[in-house]
Design an enzyme around this catalytic site. Sequence first.
Site, short mmCIF file in Angstrom:
data_model
loop_
_atom_site.label_atom_id
_atom_site.label_comp_id
_atom_site.label_asym_id
_atom_site.label_seq_id
_atom_site.Cartn_x
_atom_site.Cartn_y
_atom_site.Cartn_z
N LEU A 55 -14.75 4.53 9.60
CA LEU A 55 -15.02 5.01 10.66
C LEU A 55 -13.22 5.30 10.96
CD1 LEU A 55 -17.89 5.72 12.36
CD2 LEU A 55 -17.68 6.43 10.37
N ASN A 64 1.22 -1.29 -0.43
CA ASN A 64 0.22 -0.04 0.38
C ASN A 64 1.39 1.07 0.05
OD1 ASN A 64 -1.64 2.11 0.80
ND2 ASN A 64 -2.44 1.39 2.14
N ARG A 119 -2.35 -2.17 -3.32
CA ARG A 119 -4.03 -1.58 -3.19
C ARG A 119 -3.41 -0.32 -3.84
NH1 ARG A 119 -4.84 3.29 0.63
NH2 ARG A 119 -7.31 3.87 0.42
N ASN A 152 -9.33 8.37 9.84
CA ASN A 152 -9.08 9.53 9.75
C ASN A 152 -9.83 10.04 8.45
OD1 ASN A 152 -7.40 10.09 11.07
ND2 ASN A 152 -5.84 8.65 10.52
N HIS A 154 -12.74 3.27 0.15
CA HIS A 154 -13.10 2.50 1.33
C HIS A 154 -13.20 1.21 0.93
CE1 HIS A 154 -12.27 5.65 4.39
NE2 HIS A 154 -11.05 5.48 3.82
N GLU A 195 -8.32 -4.84 4.89
CA GLU A 195 -7.89 -4.84 3.32
C GLU A 195 -7.35 -5.37 3.11
OE1 GLU A 195 -7.83 -0.44 4.92
OE2 GLU A 195 -8.84 -0.03 2.58
N LYS A 229 2.83 0.47 2.78
CA LYS A 229 3.32 -0.49 4.19
C LYS A 229 3.30 -1.28 3.09
CE LYS A 229 -0.16 2.41 6.44
NZ LYS A 229 -1.76 2.57 6.34
N ARG A 275 -10.49 16.40 7.51
CA ARG A 275 -11.63 17.10 6.23
C ARG A 275 -13.38 17.08 6.52
NH1 ARG A 275 -10.87 10.86 3.22
NH2 ARG A 275 -8.10 11.72 3.62
N ARG A 318 -9.21 10.15 19.26
CA ARG A 318 -8.85 9.78 21.48
C ARG A 318 -8.95 11.09 22.25
NH1 ARG A 318 -4.93 5.68 19.41
NH2 ARG A 318 -4.98 6.79 17.21
P1 ADP Z 1 -6.80 6.05 8.28
O1 ADP Z 1 -8.48 6.39 7.55
O2 ADP Z 1 -5.31 6.76 8.12
O3 ADP Z 1 -6.62 3.77 8.21
P2 ADP Z 1 -7.79 4.59 10.99
O4 ADP Z 1 -9.20 3.91 10.23
O5 ADP Z 1 -6.56 3.97 11.30
O6 ADP Z 1 -6.91 5.69 10.12
O7 ADP Z 1 -8.19 5.16 12.38
C1 ADP Z 1 -7.82 6.39 12.64
C2 ADP Z 1 -8.73 6.88 13.88
O8 ADP Z 1 -8.69 6.27 14.41
C3 ADP Z 1 -7.92 8.46 14.82
O9 ADP Z 1 -8.41 9.44 14.62
C4 ADP Z 1 -7.98 7.79 15.96
O10 ADP Z 1 -8.56 8.70 16.85
C5 ADP Z 1 -8.92 6.27 16.35
N1 ADP Z 1 -9.26 5.66 16.89
C6 ADP Z 1 -7.85 4.74 17.16
N2 ADP Z 1 -7.93 3.74 18.83
C7 ADP Z 1 -8.87 4.99 19.08
C8 ADP Z 1 -9.69 4.22 20.22
N3 ADP Z 1 -9.11 3.35 21.44
N4 ADP Z 1 -11.07 5.13 20.55
C9 ADP Z 1 -11.42 6.38 19.97
N5 ADP Z 1 -10.44 5.87 18.58
C10 ADP Z 1 -9.57 5.95 18.04
#
Ligand code: ADP
Length: 399
Positions: free
Chosen positions: A209, A7, A91, A211, A180, A384, A14, A241, A285
């Site tokens: 859900l 990816n 990917r 980033n 996605h 994925e 990655k 975004r 978080r």
């Molecule tokens: P990406 O779209 O970059 O692949 P991810 O699927 O890894 O992103 O999601 C990242 C998001 O997940 C961040 O906003 C992070 O705050 C949230 N996140 C990760 N662990 C937790 C947690 N324990 N509680 C709440 N949100 C979390």
Amino acid sequence: MKILVINCGSSSLKYQLFDMDREQVLAKGLVERIGIEGSRIKHTKTGQDAVVTETAIPDHKEGIRLVIEALLDKSHGALSSLGELTAVGHRVVHAGEKFAASVRIDAKVMAALKECVPLAPLHNPANIMGIEAVTEALPNVPQVGVFDTAFHQTMPESAFIYGVPYGYYEKYGVRRYGFHGTSHYYVSKRAAEILGRPIEKLKIVTCHLGNGSSVTAVREGKSVDTSMGFTPLAGVLMGTRCGDIDPALVAFIAETEKLSVKEVDSMLNKKGGILGISGVSSDLRDIEEAAKRGEPRSKLALQVLSYGIKKYIGAYAAAMGGLDAVVFTAGVGENSSTVRAMTCEGLEFLGIELDRSKNDIRGKEAVISTDTSKVKILVVPTDEELVIARDTKRLTPGP
Ligand code: ADP
């Protein structure tokens, strides 16, 4: 059969090496800060500690070379020779309307991906660089492209055509594509398996859900609508975004703040979303902690986020003429019991009943609705890379 999944981002790469006879990850890693000072590779062989090597990585070619070196390493590698590697799966973000499924990469496919660069100027060039770097390093190893947009190619025209002059669709491919797709496909299929029901009989809303976030209506195993659009900027509120806004805001902010259209676009992508509303962080978080401390704008960001997802669930139940399951996945969906609870609250009229104690989990597959809930609510960690590895295996002739 060993398959490498890649990816490639503009400055990161990655990877995961799979043993596809057992569908197990043998090693994985991350090449970071490609072309930037402080570049490094973090490699982890399953069951061992991560090995971090800081070294100059000027381009993706060098990145791929280091990945191969790490995979062949005597102590922390997972391949005894390159001959063991059957294929590489990539990917790829955007395939426009060209591919509705994964494909073996050849010169024609590369030309098509290059044609899609204007649709994904930030993503496709990096994906293409990754494929070219692998072609150079491993010229005889077959490669497969798995596209974020492919799963959404089943959307009907009524869901993907925008209310702008039709000629823009014909000339430039202006339409809703959605992203996605690999994740929405995986978690909807997995949800049907967990529920023990054929996916051909189910109406599912999948909420990816992270980033970046998107919500998809999956009817009978096919995407019929999705919240992201021509670009990944549309839909629900994301880390940075903005999600859905009145398009007239672009002209208003450009004129009022004396910004170029490009600058407004960058603001909406990088300074909006949860970060923009809270003024605290893009990381959920941090927002949950700030909201607990009583920070009003962090509380508001959580409300805007969950209200937006709730509206999509309602809209997609209407689009599909019913609803059997809601699935939460990706960083926020898998981990935040708060966002899941706020999203489902008030949807009891649709038959969606969250079990508060079952919802108190993170990062694992679970049904979190009450036993009597008409609509099942699930948490399904996305994978994925596994989908990419499976498609790569399927499209590669056996040894
Ligand atoms: P990406 O779209 O970059 O692949 P991810 O699927 O890894 O992103 O999601 C990242 C998001 O997940 C961040 O906003 C992070 O705050 C949230 N996140 C990760 N662990 C937790 C947690 N324990 N509680 C709440 N949100 C979390």
